[in-house]
Design a protein around this motif. Structure first.
Motif, PDB file in Angstrom:
ATOM      1  N   GLY A  37     -12.940  -6.566  -9.410  1.00  0.00           N
ATOM      2  CA  GLY A  37     -11.625  -6.904  -8.866  1.00  0.00           C
ATOM      3  C   GLY A  37     -10.922  -5.753  -8.188  1.00  0.00           C
ATOM      4  O   GLY A  37      -9.883  -5.974  -7.542  1.00  0.00           O
ATOM      5  N   LEU A  38     -11.431  -4.529  -8.308  1.00  0.00           N
ATOM      6  CA  LEU A  38     -10.767  -3.372  -7.697  1.00  0.00           C
ATOM      7  C   LEU A  38     -11.477  -2.968  -6.415  1.00  0.00           C
ATOM      8  O   LEU A  38     -12.695  -3.091  -6.286  1.00  0.00           O
ATOM      9  N   ARG A  39     -10.680  -2.466  -5.457  1.00  0.00           N
ATOM     10  CA  ARG A  39     -11.204  -2.013  -4.177  1.00  0.00           C
ATOM     11  C   ARG A  39     -10.761  -0.569  -3.947  1.00  0.00           C
ATOM     12  O   ARG A  39      -9.635  -0.198  -4.300  1.00  0.00           O
ATOM     13  N   HIS A  40     -11.636   0.219  -3.344  1.00  0.00           N
ATOM     14  CA  HIS A  40     -11.295   1.612  -3.083  1.00  0.00           C
ATOM     15  C   HIS A  40     -10.093   1.715  -2.141  1.00  0.00           C
ATOM     16  O   HIS A  40     -10.000   1.010  -1.129  1.00  0.00           O
ATOM     17  N   LEU A  41      -9.156   2.594  -2.532  1.00  0.00           N
ATOM     18  CA  LEU A  41      -7.956   2.909  -1.753  1.00  0.00           C
ATOM     19  C   LEU A  41      -7.063   1.695  -1.526  1.00  0.00           C
ATOM     20  O   LEU A  41      -6.252   1.676  -0.599  1.00  0.00           O
ATOM     21  N   ASP A  42      -7.182   0.696  -2.389  1.00  0.00           N
ATOM     22  CA  ASP A  42      -6.332  -0.491  -2.278  1.00  0.00           C
ATOM     23  C   ASP A  42      -4.884  -0.103  -2.564  1.00  0.00           C
ATOM     24  O   ASP A  42      -4.571   0.406  -3.640  1.00  0.00           O
ATOM     25  N   GLY A  43      -4.006  -0.318  -1.608  1.00  0.00           N
ATOM     26  CA  GLY A  43      -2.597   0.024  -1.785  1.00  0.00           C
ATOM     27  C   GLY A  43      -2.287   1.498  -1.631  1.00  0.00           C
ATOM     28  O   GLY A  43      -1.145   1.913  -1.856  1.00  0.00           O
ATOM     29  N   THR A  44      -3.258   2.299  -1.235  1.00  0.00           N
ATOM     30  CA  THR A  44      -3.053   3.745  -1.100  1.00  0.00           C
ATOM     31  C   THR A  44      -2.313   4.074   0.195  1.00  0.00           C
ATOM     32  O   THR A  44      -2.628   3.545   1.262  1.00  0.00           O
ATOM     33  N   ARG A  45      -1.321   4.956   0.097  1.00  0.00           N
ATOM     34  CA  ARG A  45      -0.660   5.460   1.295  1.00  0.00           C
ATOM     35  C   ARG A  45      -1.483   6.628   1.835  1.00  0.00           C
ATOM     36  O   ARG A  45      -1.785   7.579   1.101  1.00  0.00           O
ATOM     37  N   LEU A  46      -1.865   6.576   3.103  1.00  0.00           N
ATOM     38  CA  LEU A  46      -2.637   7.631   3.743  1.00  0.00           C
ATOM     39  C   LEU A  46      -1.730   8.450   4.646  1.00  0.00           C
ATOM     40  O   LEU A  46      -0.999   7.894   5.466  1.00  0.00           O
ATOM     41  N   ILE A  47      -1.776   9.770   4.490  1.00  0.00           N
ATOM     42  CA  ILE A  47      -0.901  10.645   5.258  1.00  0.00           C
ATOM     43  C   ILE A  47      -1.749  11.662   6.017  1.00  0.00           C
ATOM     44  O   ILE A  47      -2.542  12.400   5.421  1.00  0.00           O
ATOM     45  N   HIS A  48      -1.570  11.709   7.341  1.00  0.00           N
ATOM     46  CA  HIS A  48      -2.231  12.701   8.179  1.00  0.00           C
ATOM     47  C   HIS A  48      -1.241  13.839   8.400  1.00  0.00           C
ATOM     48  O   HIS A  48      -0.341  13.761   9.241  1.00  0.00           O
ATOM     49  N   ALA A  49      -1.401  14.910   7.629  1.00  0.00           N
ATOM     50  CA  ALA A  49      -0.473  16.038   7.706  1.00  0.00           C
ATOM     51  C   ALA A  49      -1.092  17.239   7.018  1.00  0.00           C
ATOM     52  O   ALA A  49      -1.974  17.095   6.170  1.00  0.00           O
ATOM     53  N   SER A  50      -0.639  18.425   7.391  1.00  0.00           N
ATOM     54  CA  SER A  50      -1.061  19.634   6.679  1.00  0.00           C
ATOM     55  C   SER A  50      -0.272  19.748   5.381  1.00  0.00           C
ATOM     56  O   SER A  50       0.837  19.210   5.255  1.00  0.00           O
ATOM     57  N   ALA A  51      -0.846  20.450   4.416  1.00  0.00           N
ATOM     58  CA  ALA A  51      -0.183  20.599   3.121  1.00  0.00           C
ATOM     59  C   ALA A  51       1.170  21.281   3.266  1.00  0.00           C
ATOM     60  O   ALA A  51       2.116  20.976   2.519  1.00  0.00           O
ATOM     61  N   GLU A  52       1.279  22.198   4.237  1.00  0.00           N
ATOM     62  CA  GLU A  52       2.548  22.911   4.422  1.00  0.00           C
ATOM     63  C   GLU A  52       3.680  21.980   4.825  1.00  0.00           C
ATOM     64  O   GLU A  52       4.861  22.294   4.599  1.00  0.00           O
ATOM     65  N   GLU A  53       3.351  20.844   5.423  1.00  0.00           N
ATOM     66  CA  GLU A  53       4.369  19.911   5.911  1.00  0.00           C
ATOM     67  C   GLU A  53       4.845  18.935   4.837  1.00  0.00           C
ATOM     68  O   GLU A  53       5.825  18.214   5.056  1.00  0.00           O
TER      69      GLU A  53
END
Length: 411
Positions: free
Chosen positions: A62-78
């Protein structure tokens, strides 16, 4: 996020996520990835593609990888903590685990080893800063073996690792470090990496015990299984796609023809004070894998090891085979050019190893036992390697600095 039962999934925030190897393992161990971030657009594209594909989590109906995950394209400093929390969460919200491996190239033997002098070598400080803001219950930190003896600018071997431990202790976390070999946990890859567990208000988790070992002349301990060989692994894989196969051409045919498995074309030796005949190694792009052993460490380069097939012909390991050795499911569609795919694969945390670590973290969370932990002492081998590196650097440091300077001059 869908689940098959009412059990609460412990939460994970993933930094420096890459193509998601660490997240695969932790989700298999039962974690829900709230947020995953990376600076590399190809990595974020890979994660978004995987999320859209809704790939089942192995062993978790019943579980899917990254289901409901927020993905952020950014450097750690930001990034700030508010960027990483679930939408609508208050500043009191804490993830169960904060996990990630800041870029390893500054400390890797495959790179130029500029360490903390490389701007990427300071990214662990961004990891520490976000940990201080988020106050996760537990932390998982991963990096290359070379970090154990990496020097600070004053030349102290192990100084970088001491700085990392001190930085986490200053924000209230006790730490435990260990080197683990993925082959010792059932992977068909000899991949040794440094891992750190950190805890703020509960007991420090212990690292998992090996389940496999090298069977040297029948001397393997009775409670361990033998390492999984590369030959065994490949025999269980689908046939390689013809378009992915690379065979030797030109002078390479003769260079590789007479190599014995587990050897390669030697690199030019660097003369050192205690090695008058030269300090040599094997060229990374001209090595023939030994199919009776687990694969060597998968690198972030388009030149993986060569293998000799049953009919005697030579070819390189394909990118899909390298991805499988890293524990990526076959459905995990890694995005970008061929070079970008190999880079994402080689920089990933081995997913099966990550799952073993995740199970230790989840056990600690499930127990929910409050504690005031203290940092574990350095493993004995760390102390030995730090001392040896200091002695060896004193003997050969000038030779190596001169050799590096010459290489940089000639490009």
């Amino acid at each position: 996020m869908s689940t098959s039962n009412n059990e609460r999934q412990p939460t994970l925030i993933s930094l420096f996520s890459g193509a998601g190897g660490l997240d695969i393992g932790l989700e298999r161990a039962g974690f829900h990835t709230v947020t995953a971030t990376d600076f590399d657009a190809n990595c974020v594209n890979t994660l978004q593609t995987v999320k859209d594909l809704a790939i089942p989590v192995r062993g978790k109906p019943g579980l899917r990888h990254l289901d409901g995950t927020r993905l952020i394209h950014a450097s750690a400093e930001e990034l700030k903590a508010s960027d990483l929390r679930p939408e609508g969460a208050t500043s009191k919200w804490r993830p169960d685990v904060l996990a990630g491996g800041p870029p390893c190239q500054p400390f890797s033997s495959a790179g130029r080893q500029k360490g903390i002098e490389d701007p990427r070598g300071k990214l662990f400080l961004e990891f520490v800063s976000l940990a201080e803001q988020l106050k996760p219950r537990l932390i998982l930190f991963e990096n290359v073996r070379g970090l154990v003896t990496a020097k600070t600018p004053d030349g102290e071997p192990g100084g970088v690792l001491r700085l990392i431990r001190q930085s986490f202790e200053e924000i209230g976390y006790a730490t435990r470090f260990k080197l683990l070999n993925a082959a010792d946990f059932g992977s068909a890859q000899r991949r040794i990496r440094l891992f750190m567990f950190a805890a703020r208000d509960r007991s420090l988790p212990h690292f998992p015990e090996p389940t496999h070992g090298k069977d040297a002349g029948g001397m393997l301990a009775s409670d361990l299984k033998p390492w999984v060989s590369l030959g065994e692994f490949l025999s269980a894989q689908p046939a390689a796609n013809p378009e992915d196969i690379v065979v030797p051409t030109g002078s390479l045919v003769d260079e590789l023809a007479d190599l014995a498995p587990g050897t390669g074309v030697k690199s030019r030796g660097i003369v050192e004070a205690n090695r008058p005949s030269g300090h040599w190694g094997y060229r990374q792009d001209r090595f023939l894998a030994d199919l009776s052993l687990p694969a060597r460490t998968i690198r972030a380069a388009t030149t993986p090891d060569w293998i000799r097939t049953e009919d005697g012909t030579l070819r390189r390991l394909t990118w899909r085979e390298c991805a499988a050795l890293q524990g990526f499911p076959r459905e995990w569609e890694i995005q970008g050019t061929l070079a970008a795919k190999f880079r994402q694969i080689g920089n990933a945390v081995q997913a099966d190893m990550a799952e073993k670590l995740g199970l230790m973290l989840k056990t600690s969370i499930d127990r929910n036992k409050r504690s005031s932990p203290v940092s574990a002492p350095w493993p004995a081998e760390f102390q030995k390697w730090m001392a040896y590196t200091a002695m060896e650097h004193q003997t050969n440091g000038k030779h190596r600095a001169a050799a590096r300077e010459l290489r940089e001059k000639v490009g």
